[in-house]
Design a protein around this motif. Structure first.
Motif, short mmCIF file in Angstrom:
data_model
loop_
_atom_site.label_atom_id
_atom_site.label_comp_id
_atom_site.label_asym_id
_atom_site.label_seq_id
_atom_site.Cartn_x
_atom_site.Cartn_y
_atom_site.Cartn_z
N GLN A 77 -1.92 -5.62 -2.17
CA GLN A 77 -1.00 -6.77 -1.83
C GLN A 77 -0.33 -6.78 -3.05
N LEU A 78 1.15 -6.78 -2.96
CA LEU A 78 2.06 -6.88 -4.19
C LEU A 78 2.72 -8.08 -4.18
N ARG A 79 3.37 -8.24 -5.26
CA ARG A 79 4.57 -9.44 -5.42
C ARG A 79 5.91 -8.77 -5.11
N GLN A 80 6.60 -9.49 -4.48
CA GLN A 80 7.84 -8.90 -3.95
C GLN A 80 9.01 -9.16 -5.18
N TYR A 81 9.66 -8.04 -5.53
CA TYR A 81 10.11 -8.18 -6.50
C TYR A 81 11.65 -9.09 -6.23
N GLN A 82 12.07 -10.15 -7.00
CA GLN A 82 13.09 -11.10 -6.92
C GLN A 82 14.13 -10.92 -8.14
N LYS A 83 15.46 -11.05 -7.67
CA LYS A 83 16.23 -10.95 -8.84
C LYS A 83 16.41 -12.36 -9.61
N PRO A 84 16.27 -12.19 -10.91
CA PRO A 84 16.16 -13.58 -11.79
C PRO A 84 17.16 -14.25 -11.27
N THR A 109 0.94 -1.11 -0.08
CA THR A 109 -0.05 0.22 -0.12
C THR A 109 0.76 1.29 0.00
N VAL A 110 1.82 1.29 0.81
CA VAL A 110 2.61 2.47 1.23
C VAL A 110 3.45 2.92 -0.27
N VAL A 146 -7.05 4.23 -2.83
CA VAL A 146 -5.70 3.82 -2.54
C VAL A 146 -5.01 4.84 -1.81
N LEU A 147 -5.21 6.06 -2.67
CA LEU A 147 -4.43 7.17 -2.28
C LEU A 147 -5.07 7.58 -0.82
N LYS A 148 -6.26 7.78 -0.70
CA LYS A 148 -6.62 8.13 0.45
C LYS A 148 -6.49 7.31 1.54
N GLY A 149 -5.97 5.90 1.52
CA GLY A 149 -5.89 4.94 2.43
C GLY A 149 -6.93 4.14 2.84
N GLY A 150 -8.03 4.18 2.08
CA GLY A 150 -8.89 3.43 2.42
C GLY A 150 -9.07 2.11 1.73
N GLN A 151 -7.89 1.60 0.89
CA GLN A 151 -8.20 0.31 0.40
C GLN A 151 -6.46 -0.16 0.44
N GLN A 198 14.80 -1.48 -10.62
CA GLN A 198 13.86 -2.66 -11.12
C GLN A 198 12.59 -3.03 -10.07
N GLU A 199 13.00 -2.65 -8.94
CA GLU A 199 11.77 -2.75 -8.15
C GLU A 199 10.62 -1.84 -8.23
N TRP A 200 11.02 -0.51 -8.54
CA TRP A 200 9.96 0.61 -8.79
C TRP A 200 9.23 0.06 -10.16
N ARG A 201 9.91 -0.46 -11.33
CA ARG A 201 9.27 -0.92 -12.36
C ARG A 201 8.14 -2.29 -12.14
N ALA A 202 8.82 -3.04 -11.34
CA ALA A 202 7.93 -4.17 -10.83
C ALA A 202 6.54 -3.64 -10.33
N ILE A 203 6.66 -2.60 -9.20
CA ILE A 203 5.61 -1.94 -8.53
C ILE A 203 4.69 -1.24 -9.72
N LEU A 204 5.07 -0.59 -10.46
CA LEU A 204 4.48 0.13 -11.42
C LEU A 204 3.68 -0.79 -12.34
N ARG A 205 4.21 -2.00 -13.00
CA ARG A 205 3.70 -2.88 -13.57
C ARG A 205 2.45 -3.42 -13.11
N GLN A 206 2.61 -3.94 -11.69
CA GLN A 206 1.44 -4.44 -11.13
C GLN A 206 0.46 -3.47 -10.67
N ALA A 207 0.76 -1.99 -10.78
CA ALA A 207 -0.45 -1.12 -10.62
C ALA A 207 -1.25 -0.97 -11.56
N ILE A 208 -0.37 -0.94 -13.10
CA ILE A 208 -1.34 -0.94 -14.15
C ILE A 208 -1.93 -2.21 -14.44
N ALA A 209 -1.38 -3.51 -13.93
CA ALA A 209 -2.11 -4.64 -14.15
C ALA A 209 -3.53 -4.36 -13.33
#
Length: 606
Positions: free
Chosen positions: A506-513, A410-411, A498-503, A464-475
């Motif tokens: 859950q994300l998938r943790q980025y893992q190095k290949p 969330t954060v 989500v921005l207002k803290g009402g939701q 790479q971590e931020w790209r993974a977070i952005l990709r999941q936010a788009i998905a």
């Protein structure tokens, strides 16, 4: 199955095709269609669909007509049937007028068991009149998902195949496909007027295929590493989205010592046909292709299917990955997937000329595909649930073998959304991530984004971590990409809670290949026959014999015998024709054609 029909069908299965028993629902389908009933059959690739119409056609009086869109493969299908002693032919645009006339005469006189015909040819007055003047055993409509306008492989001429019901009301029809969700299934039944047909739905599970999805960093380098570490010397297919990428990837693989060939619709037809023929007839070739390649490919020993670009839908992905491991032996479905894939597929939908309703369908299918890529749970369970099938964790996909770590994202997502908002929703992914990470580039200073409150609030994470977070936010539908404004990121309505803290998110943790382990040879549901060193040497000798024999007969090697049959021969070491007769895949015609050579080869080896 009635006792007489049952006995005849089993006799054909054993003596013509060389298999000891029917699998799954095959026996029920053969009995139903052989008795004159209509059927809609959903069976995974490699599940034995062709036997479901070939045996009823042999059981019934007359000629079995197989409607297929695969003109390029009809010759191989006919050659494979000839090898087992079935009288088969095709009618299509590659033939001379004299050859077509000869086949038409055989159909009229009933001197043929099966004839393959493309839907365009079938719908001509001449062809319809031919079949009306002949005794027809059944109509088999192969690749029936092509009738669906919502599907991934729509062929307009398929819609007109309802004419078969109108012109031939007493001839049984069987429609077959490996890929159809509930909506597509209903559409097939409606458009082909098969609403009253009995439906046979087999499990969509392909337990021998291992599903792997890796974070894309350098796709081609990752592909090379995957092939050399897990499938060196194996036959495989690599799918790319564009023709240019197909050619560049094939060239790249060749430069790294892998025998690769390109295939796409923009190539000269003779070159394309020659490449397809080489893939089918030679061993250890990797075909790099667009989705123009593959439907109806019967090559059983494809050991891997790789995707360098995200497929548009789960149906497409399932159809393409299903070309691996048709022989039931271990195979891999590997995909490299990254942020750019999501952005590109969304853009293709936005920019398509389809109406809004169709775009919504495409978006829903893409969302399901993204869900499969981003899942924290078993990929096979997710894949099967899309087709309405429930299952437990498979133990044979990357998420089962190396479970991903999930966390409360969330954060970080709030930080991402805030940054997109603070830069006025006018900038693309790279710029937004630079602001988040506090990268002091020239462009950042030019727009004074280094003075924003969000500048550097994500410095604790890598690009790479931020790209993974952005990709999941788009998905997840929180962020969208505006392609008319230089791929700038924009917030959706779903981002507000989500921005207002009402939701929470859950994300998938980025893992190095990491390098995946090579698939083990056994798993519940299938087993590769383990060979001793002496048996392996005999197997290798049998394969060399098969190469020479296939070349002499001008057919693909697998048409002579599949690897699974040669393995069984190497294990059993039959000393006589009677011993060889009991090996799965050896029918009477193949026993007569090759039995003496094989027995002599084994004796010589001993």
């Amino acid at each position: 199955m009635s006792s007489e029909l049952s006995a005849r069908a089993l006799h054909l299965l054993q003596t013509v095709f060389g298999y000891p028993a029917f699998r799954g629902q095959q026996a029920d389908i053969v009995e139903h269609v052989g008795s004159g009933g209509d059927a809609l059959v959903l069976m995974p690739t490699g599940g034995g669909k062709s036997l479901c119409y070939q045996i009823p056609a042999l059981l019934r009086d007359g000629v079995g007509v197989v409607v297929s869109p695969l003109i390029a493969l009809m010759q191989d299908q006919v050659d494979a049937l000839a090898e087992v002693g079935v009288r088969a032919a095709f009618l299509n645009s590659t033939q001379t007028f004299e050859e077509s006339m000869r086949i038409e005469r055989l159909v009229r006189t009933g001197e043929i068991d099966l004839v393959y015909v493309a839907p365009e040819r079938l719908l001509t007055p001449r062809c319809l009149e031919l079949f009306e003047a002949s005794r027809i055993a059944l109509f088999a409509i192969d690749e029936a998902h092509c009738v669906s306008q919502w599907g991934h492989d729509f062929r307009p001429e398929y819609i007109r195949l309802s004419i078969l019901h109108e012109r031939f009301p007493d001839v049984p029809r069987i429609a077959l496909t490996a890929t159809a969700d509930q909506q597509t299934r209903a559409e097939i039944a409606m458009r082909l007027q098969l609403e009253d047909a009995r439906q046979f739905v087999s499990s969509f599970d392909r337990p021998n295929i291992r599903y792997l999805v890796v974070e894309k960093t350098n796709g081609r380098k990752q592909l090379i590493d995957f092939i050399t570490s897990e499938h060196a010397g194996d036959c495989g297919i690599v799918y790319c989205l564009s023709r240019k990428k197909v050619e560049e990837t094939a060239e790249f693989l060749c430069e790294h010592g892998i025998r690769a060939l390109p295939y796409h619709a923009g190539m000269e037809h003779p070159v394309r046909a020659a490449n397809q023929a080489r893939f089918l007839r030679e061993e250890n070739i990797v075909m790099v292709a667009t989705i123009a390649f593959g439907m109806g490919i019967d090559k059983p020993d494809v050991r891997f299917v790789a995707h360098l670009d995200l497929p548009k839908s789960i149906e497409g992905y399932y159809q393409e990955t299903g070309r691996a491991g048709r022989d039931g032996l271990p195979a891999t479905a590997w995909m490299a997937y990254g942020l750019q894939d999501v952005v590109l597929q969304r853009r293709m939908i936005d920019e398509s000329e389809a109406d809004e309703n169709f775009k919504r369908v495409l978006s829903t299918k893409l969302d399901a595909m993204l869900g499969l890529c981003e899942t924290l749970h078993c990929r096979r369970t997710r894949l099967l649930s899309y087709f309405g099938e429930t299952s437990g964790p498979c133990g044979n996909c990357d998420t089962c073998l190396l479970p991903p770590v999930s966390f409360d994202g969330t954060v970080p997502v709030q930080k991402l959304l805030s940054t997109i908002y603070r830069v006025d929703q006018r900038f693309a992914a790279g710029h937004v991530i630079d602001v988040l990470r506090g990268v002091e580039g020239e462009r950042i200073k030019q727009w004074h984004h280094d003075s924003l409150s969000v500048f550097g609030i994500g410095a604790d994470r890598s690009e790479q971590e931020w790209r993974a977070i952005l990709r999941q936010a788009i998905a997840l539908g929180l962020v969208t990409v505006d392609h008319e404004q230089f791929s700038s990121l924009k917030l959706t309505e779903a981002a507000r809670p989500v921005l207002k803290g009402g939701q929470k998110v859950q994300l998938r943790q980025y893992q190095k290949p990491v390098k995946q382990k090579k698939p083990s040879s056994t798993r519940s549901g299938f087993a590769e026959i383990e060979l001793s060193s002496a048996e392996q040497a005999l197997f290798d000798k049998l394969r060399w014999w098969r190469v020479e024999t296939a070349r002499a007969h001008n057919v693909p090697a697998y048409v002579v015998f599949q690897d699974a049959t040669l393995r069984e021969i190497a294990k059993a070491r039959p000393a006589s024709l009677d011993d060889l007769r009991f090996v799965s895949g050896v029918g009477e015609k193949k026993l007569a054609s090759y039995g003496d050579e094989i027995i002599a080869l084994i004796a010589d080896f001993a």
